[in-house]
Design an enzyme around this catalytic site. Structure first.
Site, PDB file in Angstrom:
ATOM      1  N   ASP A 204      -3.989   9.821   4.168  1.00  0.00           N
ATOM      2  CA  ASP A 204      -3.204   8.778   3.511  1.00  0.00           C
ATOM      3  C   ASP A 204      -3.523   8.812   2.021  1.00  0.00           C
ATOM      4  OD1 ASP A 204      -1.607   6.455   3.217  1.00  0.00           O
ATOM      5  OD2 ASP A 204      -3.390   5.202   3.311  1.00  0.00           O
TER       6      ASP A 204
ATOM      7  N   GLY B  73       3.265   6.136   2.692  1.00  0.00           N
ATOM      8  CA  GLY B  73       4.475   5.319   2.717  1.00  0.00           C
ATOM      9  C   GLY B  73       4.945   4.943   1.331  1.00  0.00           C
ATOM     10  N   ASP B  74       4.247   5.421   0.298  1.00  0.00           N
ATOM     11  CA  ASP B  74       4.558   5.034  -1.072  1.00  0.00           C
ATOM     12  C   ASP B  74       5.777   5.782  -1.604  1.00  0.00           C
ATOM     13  OD1 ASP B  74       4.223   3.589  -3.360  1.00  0.00           O
ATOM     14  OD2 ASP B  74       2.090   4.021  -3.531  1.00  0.00           O
TER      15      ASP B  74
ATOM     16  N   ARG C 266      -2.330  15.264 -17.817  1.00  0.00           N
ATOM     17  CA  ARG C 266      -1.783  16.073 -16.747  1.00  0.00           C
ATOM     18  C   ARG C 266      -1.229  15.245 -15.613  1.00  0.00           C
ATOM     19  NH1 ARG C 266      -6.385  20.220 -15.360  1.00  0.00           N
ATOM     20  NH2 ARG C 266      -5.375  19.934 -13.369  1.00  0.00           N
TER      21      ARG C 266
ATOM     22  N   THR D 192      -2.948   5.724  -0.448  1.00  0.00           N
ATOM     23  CA  THR D 192      -3.428   4.452  -0.976  1.00  0.00           C
ATOM     24  C   THR D 192      -4.692   4.001  -0.261  1.00  0.00           C
ATOM     25  OG1 THR D 192      -1.122   3.865  -1.347  1.00  0.00           O
ATOM     26  CG2 THR D 192      -2.742   2.108  -1.539  1.00  0.00           C
TER      27      THR D 192
ATOM     28  N   ASP E  58      -6.961   4.492   5.956  1.00  0.00           N
ATOM     29  CA  ASP E  58      -7.742   3.259   5.844  1.00  0.00           C
ATOM     30  C   ASP E  58      -6.977   2.019   6.258  1.00  0.00           C
ATOM     31  OD1 ASP E  58      -5.989   3.294   3.631  1.00  0.00           O
ATOM     32  OD2 ASP E  58      -7.305   1.927   2.540  1.00  0.00           O
TER      33      ASP E  58
END
Length: 1102
Positions: A359, A632-633, A576, A361, A746
């Site tokens: 994941d 899911g972002d 960057r 986040t 998490d």
């Protein structure tokens, strides 16, 4: 399962194992027919194995049950009978009105009824569900929004009609029928009214909501994958080996049965004078006798299947799992969290991982962004200690260092300003200060940030050094970049202190300014910017906007546009992976027809990654592990983080499969990507795919999608629903290569993929404990993954691979002489060994050395394993349990068994001068001699496999041999009254009184092990593996090492040349006899706190 069905279900799972089921059959056979050995020899070990395994698994599940009770037993308040009643979350029923306070997690899916705000709105964060940290606004219907007290809610009469529970987090349809004054009012309900279980209430004192989905019908629970029993690759290999040995066993039994009847075909052997048949035996059916004899031989040879292997493996896994929790290198001091093991059955699987799915986040990032630098009207500044630092030395700077643009307290005293501060002429100083003031006003006003209800008096009063403390304000933003901007402006001196529906308040040096909020234009994917229209206290109307540089710069008509473009490129090059936003300002006087901006200013951010994320991902890549990021972002955010954490390199050719609308469009895009990969001469490719496109790709183009993915070094999947994450992992698991997968997450949205992967790792972060509770292992930070895999995983796999093969080896050594003995006793099913030796061979005499080896072995120093991730490749794809290695150990066992039996037979089998009275050895003495040679040989063989010696290894290795001799002396030297017959009385003492027997024991042990040592020497010299090379030398260092425990500097101070030759043979040195020595330039680990080292390392010993 429940307490009542735990035993039958556990027994069913255990008897799915080949060995357990086999020994159950053998035990039943021993009960039904007359066999050479007692049923206790099979029943007792089987009962012991089943009991120990059930206790271990029951204990681990009891720990999980306690964790579940923490969630199910969390206190909540529901409205009943006109008051608030405290209950447990598991007692919530559909229709209950629940009160949730600030920062609490919703225990069920609720429809919002009211909040402490008049408009009935509240803010929640769904980071644990979809990975998004931004605040989401939810609103209640107007008729219930005014019901802000328990008494008023108790009078509410309403009916909610909604769809059946479904897993989609973003979809909800329903309606509320409210009865007021005998009239029914119907209001539609959508996702904006639904508060999902697992989300957290933010920036709202309290809300009331009615439960519509509870328990396993909540959207979070529907996104869980039903947990299945995970089995490691090693256990699957064990089952395969057991089947092979079962075939060997049946073959030996069939051969013995056929040869028995071949012998009995001769009349003199069918019924010899000393063994007359009974009348029943003469009249019995030949077929039944054949089956009975076959089963008897099966029982006689059944010890070739090592039932004690399973109990040793279970003990090794259970006890070995404590090392992960004890490892202080996996302890996170800030949070006080240590690594947790929820499932010890998969320890060795940590050494076989080929794909890591992580994941974003909270796993790779800290859920935070940091303001880094900005460009204001063509001049670049960095923030240092709450001040803006202009770029480079100025002509008037006497120190030649960076000049400071101090906080806006200079606005009150222009005499503090110098030309070096702004690199401009005195007449332009005031204008420049106004530009900076306007820039930070734009930053403080162009957002949708909410502020908590805390005391704000004194914020922004006086100089920034003393009172500008934005930490006293708690900001809640719709995105982490908005929060970083507002906090940066507060540190500089312009503090956003609150807002309402119509005004926004900003304090500049203690002076409160109120701006009237006219309109907000929300950010969307088409405009790629957000705008606010405000009216200043002076009456001027201003438009402030922020967004991606590609959407802002083309609309700018004034200011230093070219310099700004250069700064955009510089920020992208230097930082960057930073996220770049442009904050644009314009005097707004006339009616807006289209947005045209007068000046452009840039702000750059960096996502705050967790420590050593980049190094960890690079190490995983070096170890041959492919890393996929599933989040899911949003697309832009996910790509930005992938670049910043090193998942994507700037040299990679980034391919995109996003915004696909149809199957045909998706298929064509996939074919184009496949052609690009083939045609582009780029070493590495990266793929970006979103959830919608992934659904289309998996529907009908699965093979094409997998072909593209396999050719990409890194894959990023964004806008993923929780179940989609699990589907992606499932897709990789069932691919032809059958790779071992590991998932890291998490939040609650990661539970499905954690349960789907072969190994699930939960991060104990800020998004709750759902992932940690449902994982196999839980760690506090992503960086700990490298040691978990490269050190613990490597050790566990090597240990258990050796354990499995050693067990088969020693059981082949054990039973093959029994098979050979039948050729010399006319296949009469006479046992070669006493029944006590049969029972105790695997339980007592040879069990402890391999158990301690499997717990403490360190064939390479842990620091070498962590610093050389490529060594992980040596154990990948289950190489230590390959058919080639398995055949070597099996052939070795057979060869040693032949030496045991025929060596004993030819050396002393017919020697009439063995005893002083001229007597020869009997069959029990012969069997005891074979057994004695065997116990010594297999124990010393284990000593040859050991690289890391501790006092415990010495105790159990040499202690096992001593224990065998002492036990045999007592067992055969005393007439035990509780034994019906004692065939071994005085046999062992008689054996040891013969010098020929001692000579034979020494000759056979040396012969067996000499061949094995020669093979090891030639393999190490001619075909050394990377691991063996690492044992011999440490690259790029002046240390010359046989392995981690035997080190030399320039001279041979540790081992003499003869000793070194011997150590080179077995590939190790003993730490008790060898002192480590480092040269002055060599690195050593003064802060090594790992339990794995078993001893501290400091400069005096190194």
């Amino acid at each position: 399962y429940t307490v009542w069905n735990f035993v039958p279900k556990n027994l069913f799972e255990q008897f799915r194992r080949v060995a357990n089921f086999y020994f159950l059959i053998i035990f039943l056979v021993q009960l039904m027919i007359d066999t050479p050995t007692s049923p206790i020899t099979s029943g007792l070990p089987l009962f012991f194995v089943i009991t120990v395994t059930a206790i271990k698994q029951g204990y681990e599940d009891w720990l999980r049950h306690n964790s579940d009770n923490e969630v199910n037993g969390a206190p909540v308040y529901v409205v009943r009978s006109g008051g608030l009643v405290k209950t447990r979350s598991k007692n919530i029923r559909v229709g209950d009105i629940v009160r949730i306070a600030k920062d609490e997690i919703f225990p069920a899916d609720l429809v919002l009824l009211s909040s402490d705000r008049l408009d009935g709105s509240c803010h929640v964060t769904t980071a644990s569900l979809d990975g998004e940290t931004n605040l989401k606004t939810h609103v209640a219907v107007p008729e219930t929004a005014v019901l802000q007290t328990v008494a008023s809610l108790d009078t509410l009469i309403a009916v909610i009609e909604c769809q059946q529970p479904e897993a989609d987090l973003y979809r909800f349809m329903g309606r509320m029928i409210i009865t007021q004054q005998m009239e029914e009012i119907v209001r539609p309900l959508g996702p904006e009214s639904l508060l999902l279980r697992g989300a957290r209430l933010k920036n709202t004192k309290e809300i009331f909501g009615v439960a519509i989905y509870t328990g396993m019908e909540t959207k979070m629970a529907l996104n869980y994958k039903s947990k299945s029993q995970k089995r490691s690759a090693v256990e699957k290999s064990m089952n395969t080996f057991l089947i092979i040995y079962l075939i060997i066993l049946i073959s030996e039994a069939i051969i013995s049965t056929i040869l028995k009847y071949t012998w009995e075909a001769e009349e003199k052997w069918d019924e010899p004078w000393y063994n007359q048949k009974t009348e029943h035996q003469r009249n019995s059916s030949k077929i039944l006798r054949f089956i009975s004899d076959f089963l008897a031989f099966l029982v006689l040879y059944n010890f070739i299947i090592p039932i004690s292997l399973y109990v040793t493996v279970e003990m090794q896994k259970f006890l070995g799992s404590f090392f992960i929790g004890w490892d202080l290198d996996l302890y996170h001091e800030e949070s006080g969290q240590k690594a947790q093991v929820n499932t010890s059955d998969l320890n060795e699987e940590l050494g076989q991982v080929e794909y890591v799915f992580t994941d974003k986040t909270g796993t790779l990032t800290e859920n935070e962004m940091q303001f880094r630098e900005c460009s204001i009207n063509g001049i670049k500044y960095q923030e240092i200690n709450g001040r803006l630092v202009s770029e480079g030395p100025t002509p008037d700077s006497s120190e030649g260092s960076l000049s400071y643009l101090n906080s806006l307290s200079h606005l009150n005293n222009l005499s503090h300003l110098t030309t070096s501060s702004f690199r401009t002429s005195p007449e332009n100083e005031t204008e420049l200060i106004k530009e900076h003031n306007l820039f930070f006003k734009a930053v403080s006003l162009c957002h949708t940030v909410q502020i908590s209800n805390v005391q704000t008096d004194g914020i922004g009063d006086g100089p920034w050094q003393s009172n500008f403390a934005p930490s006293q304000l708690e900001y809640y933003a719709s995105s982490p970049d908005e929060k970083a901007l507002v906090e940066a402006a507060a540190r500089i001196g312009i503090v956003f202190v609150g807002n309402s529906e119509e005004t926004m308040e900003v304090k500049t040096l203690g002076k409160l300014e109120r701006y009237k909020l006219l309109h907000i234009l929300e950010f969307d994917s088409d405009r790629r910017r957000m705008s606010v229209i405000v009216q200043a206290p002076s009456g001027e109307k201003l438009l402030f906007a922020k967004g991606a540089e590609s959407s802002i710069l083309p609309k700018c008509v004034g200011g230093e546009i070219e310099k700004t473009r250069i700064h955009v490129d510089e920020f992208a090059l230097v930082i960057r992976e930073s996220r770049i936003y442009l904050t644009c300002t314009m005097w707004f006087i006339y009616i807006i027809v289209k947005e045209v901006f007068s000046t452009a200013n840039i702000v750059s951010f960096i996502f705050r990654l967790q420590d050593r994320v980049r190094e960890t991902i690079e190490a995983l890549r070096m170890a041959g592990i492919k890393v996929w990021v599933l989040t899911g972002d949003k697309h832009e955010t996910a790509v930005s983080v992938s670049l910043s954490c090193g998942h994507f390199h700037r040299t990679m050719n980034i391919l995109e499969l996003i915004n696909q609308k149809s199957d045909s469009e998706c298929a064509e895009q996939l074919r184009q990507l496949a052609r690009r990969i083939t045609e582009d001469h780029v070493i590495q490719h990266g793929l970006v795919v979103d959830g919608t496109s992934l659904s289309l790709a998996l529907r009908e183009h699965e093979k094409l999608f997998m072909e593209v993915c396999r050719n990409c070094s890194a894959v990023l999947c964004c806008r993923m629903a929780p179940l989609q994450k699990a589907k992606v992992i499932r897709l990789i698991k069932i691919s032809p290569e059958k790779p071992i997968t590991l998932a890291v997450g998490d939040g609650a949205n990661d539970v499905s993929m954690i349960q789907e992967a072969h190994v699930g790792i939960g991060i104990m972060g800020k998004e709750g404990r759902q992932a940690a509770r449902n994982s196999d292992y839980a760690i506090a930070r992503f960086k700990f993954l490298s040691k978990l895999l490269f050190v613990h995983g490597h050790y566990y796999y090597i240990r258990i691979a050796t354990l499995v093969q050693y067990f088969f080896y020693k059981n082949v050594c054990f039973i093959t002489p029994q098979f050979l003995y039948q050729f010399y006793c006319l296949f009469s099913q006479q046992t070669l060994y006493d029944s006590v030796y049969l029972t105790l061979y695997n339980i007592c005499f040879t069990s402890l050395p391999i158990l301690i080896y499997s717990l403490l072995e360190q064939h390479i120093d842990p620091h070498v394993l962590q610093s050389k991730p490529t060594l992980y490749r040596d154990i990948s794809k289950n190489r230590q349990l390959s058919i080639k290695t398995f055949l070597y150990w099996t052939i070795l066992g057979f060869s040693h068994a032949f030496i045991f039996f025929f060596g004993s037979y030819f050396l002393i089998g017919k020697d009439i001068s063995l005893l002083g009275n001229g007597q020869m050895f009997g069959n029990w003495t012969f069997g005891t001699l074979v057994f004695t040679v065997m116990v010594i040989t297999v124990t010393v063989k284990m000593a040859l496999e050991t690289h890391f010696w501790t006092w415990i290894n010495h105790l159990v290795t040499w202690g096992s041999i001593v224990f065998y001799f002492i036990f045999s002396l007592f067992y055969g030297g005393i007439l035990w009254p509780f034994l019906g017959s004692q065939n071994m009385y005085f046999v062992f003492i008689q054996l040891l009184s013969s010098g020929s027997a001692w000579f034979a024991i020494i000759i056979m042990v040396v012969t067996c092990l000499f061949l094995d040592i020669v093979k090891k020497v030639f393999d190490r010299q001619l075909h050394p593996t990377n691991t063996e090379k690492a044992q011999l030398t440490e690259t790029n260092s002046s240390i010359k090492c046989l392995d981690s425990m035997c080190c030399f500097s320039e001279g041979e101070t540790a081992c003499a040349s003869v000793g070194r030759m011997l150590e080179r043979v077995v590939g190790r040195c003993s730490p008790t006899h060898v002192s480590r020595s480092w040269s002055a330039s060599d690195p050593f680990y003064t802060n090594d706190r790992s339990i794995l080292t078993l001893s501290t390392m400091d400069s005096s010993t190194c």
